[in-house]
Scaffold this motif. Structure first.
Motif, PDB file in Angstrom:
ATOM      1  N   THR A  69      24.606  33.755  43.304  1.00  0.00           N
ATOM      2  CA  THR A  69      24.141  32.542  42.619  1.00  0.00           C
ATOM      3  C   THR A  69      22.621  32.479  42.626  1.00  0.00           C
ATOM      4  O   THR A  69      21.993  32.237  41.588  1.00  0.00           O
ATOM      5  N   GLU A  70      22.030  32.732  43.784  1.00  0.00           N
ATOM      6  CA  GLU A  70      20.566  32.691  43.895  1.00  0.00           C
ATOM      7  C   GLU A  70      19.918  33.800  43.060  1.00  0.00           C
ATOM      8  O   GLU A  70      18.896  33.583  42.405  1.00  0.00           O
ATOM      9  N   TYR A  71      20.516  34.973  43.087  1.00  0.00           N
ATOM     10  CA  TYR A  71      19.983  36.103  42.331  1.00  0.00           C
ATOM     11  C   TYR A  71      20.002  35.803  40.827  1.00  0.00           C
ATOM     12  O   TYR A  71      19.004  36.023  40.127  1.00  0.00           O
ATOM     13  N   ILE A  72      21.101  35.278  40.351  1.00  0.00           N
ATOM     14  CA  ILE A  72      21.211  34.933  38.926  1.00  0.00           C
ATOM     15  C   ILE A  72      20.199  33.851  38.567  1.00  0.00           C
ATOM     16  O   ILE A  72      19.554  33.914  37.513  1.00  0.00           O
ATOM     17  N   ASN A  73      20.039  32.870  39.435  1.00  0.00           N
ATOM     18  CA  ASN A  73      19.044  31.823  39.166  1.00  0.00           C
ATOM     19  C   ASN A  73      17.630  32.394  39.109  1.00  0.00           C
ATOM     20  O   ASN A  73      16.819  31.967  38.281  1.00  0.00           O
ATOM     21  N   LEU A  74      17.321  33.354  39.982  1.00  0.00           N
ATOM     22  CA  LEU A  74      16.012  34.009  39.952  1.00  0.00           C
ATOM     23  C   LEU A  74      15.809  34.788  38.655  1.00  0.00           C
ATOM     24  O   LEU A  74      14.719  34.755  38.064  1.00  0.00           O
ATOM     25  N   LEU A  75      16.851  35.482  38.206  1.00  0.00           N
ATOM     26  CA  LEU A  75      16.757  36.219  36.944  1.00  0.00           C
ATOM     27  C   LEU A  75      16.501  35.271  35.776  1.00  0.00           C
ATOM     28  O   LEU A  75      15.681  35.557  34.897  1.00  0.00           O
ATOM     29  N   LYS A  76      17.196  34.144  35.786  1.00  0.00           N
ATOM     30  CA  LYS A  76      17.018  33.159  34.709  1.00  0.00           C
ATOM     31  C   LYS A  76      15.619  32.555  34.735  1.00  0.00           C
ATOM     32  O   LYS A  76      15.000  32.362  33.686  1.00  0.00           O
ATOM     33  N   GLU A  77      15.122  32.270  35.925  1.00  0.00           N
ATOM     34  CA  GLU A  77      13.777  31.696  36.052  1.00  0.00           C
ATOM     35  C   GLU A  77      12.718  32.686  35.566  1.00  0.00           C
ATOM     36  O   GLU A  77      11.793  32.321  34.839  1.00  0.00           O
ATOM     37  N   LYS A  78      12.870  33.946  35.956  1.00  0.00           N
ATOM     38  CA  LYS A  78      11.942  34.988  35.523  1.00  0.00           C
ATOM     39  C   LYS A  78      11.939  35.091  33.994  1.00  0.00           C
ATOM     40  O   LYS A  78      10.878  35.156  33.366  1.00  0.00           O
ATOM     41  N   SER A  79      13.113  35.075  33.404  1.00  0.00           N
ATOM     42  CA  SER A  79      13.220  35.164  31.947  1.00  0.00           C
ATOM     43  C   SER A  79      12.602  33.965  31.250  1.00  0.00           C
ATOM     44  O   SER A  79      11.956  34.107  30.211  1.00  0.00           O
ATOM     45  N   SER A  80      12.820  32.786  31.821  1.00  0.00           N
ATOM     46  CA  SER A  80      12.279  31.579  31.179  1.00  0.00           C
ATOM     47  C   SER A  80      10.749  31.595  31.171  1.00  0.00           C
ATOM     48  O   SER A  80      10.129  31.036  30.273  1.00  0.00           O
ATOM     49  N   ILE A  81      10.158  32.287  32.139  1.00  0.00           N
ATOM     50  CA  ILE A  81       8.694  32.404  32.178  1.00  0.00           C
ATOM     51  C   ILE A  81       8.218  33.501  31.227  1.00  0.00           C
ATOM     52  O   ILE A  81       7.344  33.278  30.392  1.00  0.00           O
ATOM     53  N   GLU A  82       8.823  34.683  31.350  1.00  0.00           N
ATOM     54  CA  GLU A  82       8.378  35.823  30.549  1.00  0.00           C
ATOM     55  C   GLU A  82       8.644  35.668  29.064  1.00  0.00           C
ATOM     56  O   GLU A  82       7.899  36.201  28.251  1.00  0.00           O
ATOM     57  N   TYR A  83       9.703  34.991  28.721  1.00  0.00           N
ATOM     58  CA  TYR A  83      10.096  34.863  27.314  1.00  0.00           C
ATOM     59  C   TYR A  83       9.988  33.419  26.832  1.00  0.00           C
ATOM     60  O   TYR A  83      10.727  32.982  25.969  1.00  0.00           O
ATOM     61  N   SER A  84       9.052  32.694  27.381  1.00  0.00           N
ATOM     62  CA  SER A  84       8.872  31.293  27.004  1.00  0.00           C
ATOM     63  C   SER A  84       8.326  31.178  25.583  1.00  0.00           C
ATOM     64  O   SER A  84       7.734  32.125  25.039  1.00  0.00           O
ATOM     65  N   ASP A  85       8.519  30.018  24.996  1.00  0.00           N
ATOM     66  CA  ASP A  85       7.971  29.753  23.663  1.00  0.00           C
ATOM     67  C   ASP A  85       6.454  29.899  23.672  1.00  0.00           C
ATOM     68  O   ASP A  85       5.860  30.364  22.700  1.00  0.00           O
ATOM     69  N   ALA A  86       5.833  29.529  24.786  1.00  0.00           N
ATOM     70  CA  ALA A  86       4.374  29.624  24.899  1.00  0.00           C
ATOM     71  C   ALA A  86       3.912  31.080  24.776  1.00  0.00           C
ATOM     72  O   ALA A  86       2.884  31.353  24.154  1.00  0.00           O
ATOM     73  N   GLU A  87       4.675  32.005  25.362  1.00  0.00           N
ATOM     74  CA  GLU A  87       4.315  33.422  25.252  1.00  0.00           C
ATOM     75  C   GLU A  87       4.382  33.894  23.807  1.00  0.00           C
ATOM     76  O   GLU A  87       3.510  34.616  23.336  1.00  0.00           O
ATOM     77  N   PHE A  88       5.421  33.471  23.101  1.00  0.00           N
ATOM     78  CA  PHE A  88       5.561  33.864  21.697  1.00  0.00           C
ATOM     79  C   PHE A  88       4.454  33.230  20.852  1.00  0.00           C
ATOM     80  O   PHE A  88       3.919  33.863  19.949  1.00  0.00           O
ATOM     81  N   GLU A  89       4.088  32.010  21.161  1.00  0.00           N
ATOM     82  CA  GLU A  89       3.024  31.329  20.409  1.00  0.00           C
ATOM     83  C   GLU A  89       1.669  31.996  20.641  1.00  0.00           C
ATOM     84  O   GLU A  89       0.873  32.104  19.719  1.00  0.00           O
ATOM     85  N   LYS A  90       1.424  32.437  21.876  1.00  0.00           N
ATOM     86  CA  LYS A  90       0.167  33.136  22.157  1.00  0.00           C
ATOM     87  C   LYS A  90       0.038  34.370  21.285  1.00  0.00           C
ATOM     88  O   LYS A  90      -1.035  34.669  20.771  1.00  0.00           O
ATOM     89  N   LEU A  91       1.139  35.087  21.128  1.00  0.00           N
ATOM     90  CA  LEU A  91       1.118  36.309  20.330  1.00  0.00           C
ATOM     91  C   LEU A  91       0.919  36.030  18.840  1.00  0.00           C
ATOM     92  O   LEU A  91       0.465  36.897  18.106  1.00  0.00           O
ATOM     93  N   LYS A  92       1.279  34.861  18.407  1.00  0.00           N
ATOM     94  CA  LYS A  92       1.123  34.520  16.991  1.00  0.00           C
ATOM     95  C   LYS A  92      -0.317  34.126  16.673  1.00  0.00           C
ATOM     96  O   LYS A  92      -0.714  34.118  15.514  1.00  0.00           O
TER      97      LYS A  92
END
Length: 137
Positions: A69-92
């Motif tokens: 459970t903790e591992y999956i939550n960590l994976l989800k948190e990492k993804s939410s940071i790396e693939y955030s809308d803000a990251e995509f907007e920076k690239l645009k």
């Protein structure tokens, strides 16, 4: 005259006003989106695997107290940071050359992380199958 033309071209490239920088951002965005999709697929596969074996509270790694459970939550948190809308907007937006280089490196690291996660899921699947066999005995 030729020297002036070359100077202007290098200035445009250096200030990311040349179309190449837009092309680079477009390619990085495509790779980032592909990494995000693959990461989400792998996470869904992993959640389904943990759910199938009802291993939520089991240790995900030997010699740690990290549960699935903790591992999956960590994976989800990492993804939410790396693939955030803000990251995509920076690239645009318009980026400087060093920022494009940083994003290229970041995308490469994400691709390596996706491959590592894929390998980890395969390893965890074997572990969970052996756990299931041990429960059945």
């Amino acid at each position: 005259m030729f020297g002036l033309l070359i100077t202007v071209i290098f200035f445009l490239i250096d200030k990311n006003l040349f179309p190449g920088s837009a092309l680079a951002r477009k390619r990085i965005l495509m790779r980032l989106e592909r990494n995000k999709e693959k990461d989400m697929e792998l996470q869904a596969e992993f959640v389904a695997l943990v759910h199938a074996y009802e291993a939520w509270s089991h240790k995900a790694f030997p010699q740690t107290d990290v549960t699935y459970t903790e591992y999956i939550n960590l994976l989800k948190e990492k993804s939410s940071i790396e693939y955030s809308d803000a990251e995509f907007e920076k690239l645009k937006s318009r980026l400087e050359r060093h920022q494009i280089s940083d994003y290229i490196e970041k995308v490469k690291n994400q691709e390596e992380a996706v491959v590592a996660l894929q390998a980890d899921i395969a390893c965890q699947k074997k572990k969970l199958q052996s756990l299931d066999i041990a429960k059945a005995s």
